[in-house]
Write a protein that holds these residues in place. Structure first.
Motif, PDB file in Angstrom:
ATOM      1  N   VAL A 121      36.931  31.157  24.870  1.00 51.43           N
ATOM      2  CA  VAL A 121      36.463  30.448  26.058  1.00 51.43           C
ATOM      3  C   VAL A 121      35.023  30.879  26.332  1.00 51.43           C
ATOM      4  O   VAL A 121      34.763  32.064  26.530  1.00 51.43           O
ATOM      5  CB  VAL A 121      37.336  30.751  27.299  1.00 51.43           C
ATOM      6  N   LEU A 163      31.893  31.198  28.701  1.00 54.72           N
ATOM      7  CA  LEU A 163      31.702  31.301  30.146  1.00 54.72           C
ATOM      8  C   LEU A 163      30.211  31.328  30.455  1.00 54.72           C
ATOM      9  O   LEU A 163      29.387  31.590  29.583  1.00 54.72           O
ATOM     10  CB  LEU A 163      32.393  32.549  30.689  1.00 54.72           C
ATOM     11  N   SER A 199      31.587  35.848  35.518  1.00 54.92           N
ATOM     12  CA  SER A 199      32.738  34.968  35.284  1.00 54.92           C
ATOM     13  C   SER A 199      33.711  35.596  34.297  1.00 54.92           C
ATOM     14  O   SER A 199      34.928  35.493  34.455  1.00 54.92           O
ATOM     15  CB  SER A 199      32.267  33.615  34.748  1.00 54.92           C
ATOM     16  N   ALA A 200      33.183  36.259  33.282  1.00 53.28           N
ATOM     17  CA  ALA A 200      34.039  36.915  32.299  1.00 53.28           C
ATOM     18  C   ALA A 200      34.839  38.043  32.945  1.00 53.28           C
ATOM     19  O   ALA A 200      36.036  38.193  32.696  1.00 53.28           O
ATOM     20  CB  ALA A 200      33.198  37.447  31.146  1.00 53.28           C
ATOM     21  N   MET A 253      35.621  38.283  36.132  1.00 52.84           N
ATOM     22  CA  MET A 253      36.592  37.686  37.046  1.00 52.84           C
ATOM     23  C   MET A 253      37.819  37.196  36.268  1.00 52.84           C
ATOM     24  O   MET A 253      38.953  37.419  36.672  1.00 52.84           O
ATOM     25  CB  MET A 253      35.964  36.526  37.811  1.00 52.84           C
ATOM     26  N   LEU A 254      37.584  36.543  35.123  1.00 53.75           N
ATOM     27  CA  LEU A 254      38.678  36.071  34.300  1.00 53.75           C
ATOM     28  C   LEU A 254      39.519  37.233  33.779  1.00 53.75           C
ATOM     29  O   LEU A 254      40.746  37.195  33.819  1.00 53.75           O
ATOM     30  CB  LEU A 254      38.137  35.256  33.122  1.00 53.75           C
ATOM     31  N   LEU A 255      38.863  38.301  33.356  1.00 59.36           N
ATOM     32  CA  LEU A 255      39.563  39.479  32.872  1.00 59.36           C
ATOM     33  C   LEU A 255      40.420  40.096  33.964  1.00 59.36           C
ATOM     34  O   LEU A 255      41.606  40.361  33.773  1.00 59.36           O
ATOM     35  CB  LEU A 255      38.561  40.528  32.360  1.00 59.36           C
ATOM     36  N   ASP A 279      41.476  38.729  36.723  1.00 62.94           N
ATOM     37  CA  ASP A 279      42.511  37.807  37.147  1.00 62.94           C
ATOM     38  C   ASP A 279      43.729  37.898  36.223  1.00 62.94           C
ATOM     39  O   ASP A 279      44.859  37.852  36.677  1.00 62.94           O
ATOM     40  CB  ASP A 279      41.966  36.380  37.180  1.00 62.94           C
ATOM     41  N   GLN A 280      43.485  38.053  34.930  1.00 63.41           N
ATOM     42  CA  GLN A 280      44.579  38.120  33.958  1.00 63.41           C
ATOM     43  C   GLN A 280      45.203  39.512  33.904  1.00 63.41           C
ATOM     44  O   GLN A 280      46.327  39.676  33.473  1.00 63.41           O
ATOM     45  CB  GLN A 280      44.076  37.732  32.572  1.00 63.41           C
TER      46      GLN A 280
END
Length: 108
Positions: free
Chosen positions: A91, A93, A98-99, A101-103, A105-106
């Motif tokens: 993905v 980004l 953003s990376a 936040m995605l990390l 979040d998961q």
């Protein structure tokens, strides 16, 4: 009971290994030392600069403003990364934030 991940232990060990009288890393192990200035990025090759200028002149830098999202520059780049790394997914980004936040979040 507190559980600490291996990554957190490594971070702790490498952070405090230089404190006088404390070494979490055995002295017998060799450490990798970076000798170049990592704050100065490598220059972008001229071909890459030209490709970026051509892309910006079309205004099609995103995957959603082209006829087929699979043919967008972003999707093609993701495909090249998956082919190169052997991973199933990739993905792209827009930022490190953003990376992260995605990390995170998961991770939760």
């Amino acid at each position: 009971m507190v559980r600490i991940s291996k990554a957190a232990l490594f971070l702790f060990a490498t952070t405090f290994s230089s404190v006088a009288g404390f070494s979490a890393i055995p002295m017998s192990e060799t450490r990798t030392v970076i000798t170049r200035d990592i704050k100065t990025p490598d220059p972008v090759p001229f071909e890459g600069q030209q490709g970026a200028l051509e892309l910006m002149s079309t205004g099609r830098m995103y995957r959603y403003n082209v006829k087929s999202a699979e043919e967008s520059v972003v999707s093609l780049c993701e495909k090249e990364v998956t082919d190169y790394t052997g991973h199933k997914y990739c993905v792209a980004l827009n930022s490190c934030g953003s990376a992260l936040m995605l990390l995170l979040d998961q991770w939760t």
